[in-house]
Design a protein around this motif. Structure first.
Motif, PDB file in Angstrom:
ATOM      1  N   ILE A   1      -1.197   0.255  -9.820  1.00 40.02           N
ATOM      2  CA  ILE A   1      -2.192   1.288 -10.118  1.00 40.02           C
ATOM      3  C   ILE A   1      -3.554   0.618 -10.289  1.00 40.02           C
ATOM      4  CG2 ILE A   1      -2.851   3.130 -11.705  1.00 40.02           C
ATOM      5  CD1 ILE A   1       0.115   3.376 -12.461  1.00 40.02           C
ATOM      6  N   PRO A   2      -4.507   0.930  -9.411  1.00 36.50           N
ATOM      7  CA  PRO A   2      -5.845   0.335  -9.532  1.00 36.50           C
ATOM      8  C   PRO A   2      -6.544   0.774 -10.822  1.00 36.50           C
ATOM      9  CG  PRO A   2      -5.538   1.339  -7.364  1.00 36.50           C
ATOM     10  CD  PRO A   2      -4.365   1.733  -8.207  1.00 36.50           C
ATOM     11  N   LYS A   3      -7.514  -0.007 -11.232  1.00 34.83           N
ATOM     12  CA  LYS A   3      -8.221   0.250 -12.492  1.00 34.83           C
ATOM     13  C   LYS A   3      -8.876   1.631 -12.518  1.00 34.83           C
ATOM     14  CE  LYS A   3      -8.884  -4.312 -14.214  1.00 34.83           C
ATOM     15  NZ  LYS A   3      -7.705  -4.362 -15.025  1.00 34.83           N
ATOM     16  N   GLU A   4      -9.404   2.052 -11.388  1.00 35.50           N
ATOM     17  CA  GLU A   4     -10.056   3.367 -11.326  1.00 35.50           C
ATOM     18  C   GLU A   4      -9.063   4.485 -11.659  1.00 35.50           C
ATOM     19  OE1 GLU A   4     -12.687   6.027  -8.183  1.00 35.50           O
ATOM     20  OE2 GLU A   4     -11.646   4.240  -7.477  1.00 35.50           O
ATOM     21  N   PHE A   5      -7.845   4.376 -11.151  1.00 37.25           N
ATOM     22  CA  PHE A   5      -6.831   5.386 -11.434  1.00 37.25           C
ATOM     23  C   PHE A   5      -6.320   5.271 -12.866  1.00 37.25           C
ATOM     24  CE2 PHE A   5      -6.737   5.263  -6.830  1.00 37.25           C
ATOM     25  CZ  PHE A   5      -6.742   6.613  -6.532  1.00 37.25           C
TER      26      PHE A   5
ATOM     27  N   GLU B   1       0.832  -1.207   0.000  1.00 33.90           N
ATOM     28  CA  GLU B   1       0.000   0.000   0.000  1.00 33.90           C
ATOM     29  C   GLU B   1       0.869   1.261   0.000  1.00 33.90           C
ATOM     30  OE1 GLU B   1      -3.442   2.016  -0.433  1.00 33.90           O
ATOM     31  OE2 GLU B   1      -3.178  -0.148  -0.504  1.00 33.90           O
ATOM     32  N   GLU B   2       1.977   1.240   0.742  1.00 29.86           N
ATOM     33  CA  GLU B   2       2.887   2.389   0.729  1.00 29.86           C
ATOM     34  C   GLU B   2       3.471   2.603  -0.659  1.00 29.86           C
ATOM     35  OE1 GLU B   2       5.760   1.562   3.778  1.00 29.86           O
ATOM     36  OE2 GLU B   2       4.432   2.260   5.385  1.00 29.86           O
ATOM     37  N   LYS B   3       3.852   1.517  -1.313  1.00 29.95           N
ATOM     38  CA  LYS B   3       4.404   1.626  -2.677  1.00 29.95           C
ATOM     39  C   LYS B   3       3.337   2.142  -3.638  1.00 29.95           C
ATOM     40  CE  LYS B   3       7.243  -0.250  -6.071  1.00 29.95           C
ATOM     41  NZ  LYS B   3       8.607   0.023  -6.275  1.00 29.95           N
ATOM     42  N   ARG B   4       2.103   1.658  -3.498  1.00 27.65           N
ATOM     43  CA  ARG B   4       1.006   2.102  -4.348  1.00 27.65           C
ATOM     44  C   ARG B   4       0.778   3.611  -4.180  1.00 27.65           C
ATOM     45  NH1 ARG B   4      -3.240  -1.500  -3.220  1.00 27.65           N
ATOM     46  NH2 ARG B   4      -2.502  -2.691  -4.982  1.00 27.65           N
TER      47      ARG B   4
ATOM     48  N   GLU C   1       1.216   9.103  -6.247  1.00 25.87           N
ATOM     49  CA  GLU C   1       1.649  10.492  -6.062  1.00 25.87           C
ATOM     50  C   GLU C   1       2.570  10.931  -7.198  1.00 25.87           C
ATOM     51  OE1 GLU C   1       3.409  10.440  -2.176  1.00 25.87           O
ATOM     52  OE2 GLU C   1       1.497  10.874  -1.179  1.00 25.87           O
ATOM     53  N   GLN C   2       3.515  10.057  -7.577  1.00 31.94           N
ATOM     54  CA  GLN C   2       4.406  10.381  -8.693  1.00 31.94           C
ATOM     55  C   GLN C   2       3.619  10.552  -9.985  1.00 31.94           C
ATOM     56  OE1 GLN C   2       7.154   7.122  -8.740  1.00 31.94           O
ATOM     57  NE2 GLN C   2       8.536   8.057  -7.237  1.00 31.94           N
ATOM     58  N   LEU C   3       2.641   9.700 -10.184  1.00 32.92           N
ATOM     59  CA  LEU C   3       1.813   9.778 -11.382  1.00 32.92           C
ATOM     60  C   LEU C   3       1.038  11.094 -11.404  1.00 32.92           C
ATOM     61  CD1 LEU C   3       0.783   8.373 -13.930  1.00 32.92           C
ATOM     62  CD2 LEU C   3      -0.947   7.264 -12.526  1.00 32.92           C
ATOM     63  N   PHE C   4       0.475  11.475 -10.263  1.00 33.35           N
ATOM     64  CA  PHE C   4      -0.274  12.728 -10.209  1.00 33.35           C
ATOM     65  C   PHE C   4       0.635  13.926 -10.466  1.00 33.35           C
ATOM     66  CE2 PHE C   4      -2.038  16.423  -8.025  1.00 33.35           C
ATOM     67  CZ  PHE C   4      -3.287  16.483  -8.633  1.00 33.35           C
ATOM     68  N   GLN C   5       1.823  13.903  -9.911  1.00 35.99           N
ATOM     69  CA  GLN C   5       2.755  15.007 -10.145  1.00 35.99           C
ATOM     70  C   GLN C   5       3.124  15.108 -11.620  1.00 35.99           C
ATOM     71  OE1 GLN C   5       5.978  14.176  -7.472  1.00 35.99           O
ATOM     72  NE2 GLN C   5       4.873  14.950  -5.680  1.00 35.99           N
ATOM     73  N   SER C   6       3.313  13.970 -12.257  1.00 33.36           N
ATOM     74  CA  SER C   6       3.629  13.980 -13.693  1.00 33.36           C
ATOM     75  C   SER C   6       2.449  14.504 -14.504  1.00 33.36           C
ATOM     76  CB  SER C   6       3.985  12.575 -14.171  1.00 33.36           C
ATOM     77  OG  SER C   6       5.143  12.130 -13.542  1.00 33.36           O
TER      78      SER C   6
END
Length: 151
Positions: free
Chosen positions: A108-112, A62-65, A70-75
């Motif tokens: 990365i969950p399907k929703e994201f 969960e920490e890795k997820r 967060e990295q994906l959102f920043q990108s």
């Protein structure tokens, strides 16, 4: 012999037992109860240990997820800084985000994935025609991503 009979008499008086067989039976029952309790303690300790290991593993995943999201959102958020004169940079950034998403798909969950693809599609449309840029739509897309993250 005399000591044995004396001990036997003392034991019979203390415990009120009629014979050695009753004493032996009582001793066997106590030992078997003790062994049963120790087996139960061992099994419960083993089960708790396995549960603890599983919980630690889930926490690490969960920490890795969260870190990857967060990295994906920043990108994705950095895409909003490009303007119409930076088409090649925007295209390269879109490709990088797509690669990042593919490499980390397991976390990365399907929703994201759905929200990320919607944002990427929006910016691909902007790349083809900059006049399609709509700041309200960008805000809505990023708000959906944030709401999904904060559930």
């Amino acid at each position: 012999m005399n000591d044995y009979s004396l001990n036997n008499d003392v034991l019979q008086e203390l415990f009120g037992l009629a014979s050695n067989q009753t004493l032996l039976l009582t001793l066997l029952i106590m030992v078997s109860i003790n062994i049963g309790v120790e087996i139960f303690r061992f099994v419960s300790k083993w089960a708790l240990s396995n549960k603890s290991k599983k919980d630690k593993r889930l926490i690490l995943i969960e920490e890795k997820r969260i870190k990857i999201l967060e990295q994906l959102f920043q990108s994705l958020d950095s895409l909003t800084l490009y303007d119409n004169s930076q088409d090649q940079e925007l295209l390269a950034k879109l490709k990088d985000i797509n690669k990042f998403m593919t490499r980390n798909k397991i976390y990365i969950p399907k929703e994201f994935q759905k929200h990320t693809n919607n944002i990427l599609d929006y910016f691909k449309n902007i790349l083809t025609d900059y006049r399609n840029r709509d700041y309200e739509k960008e805000t809505k897309l990023f708000n959906k991503y944030c709401n999904a993250f904060n559930k």
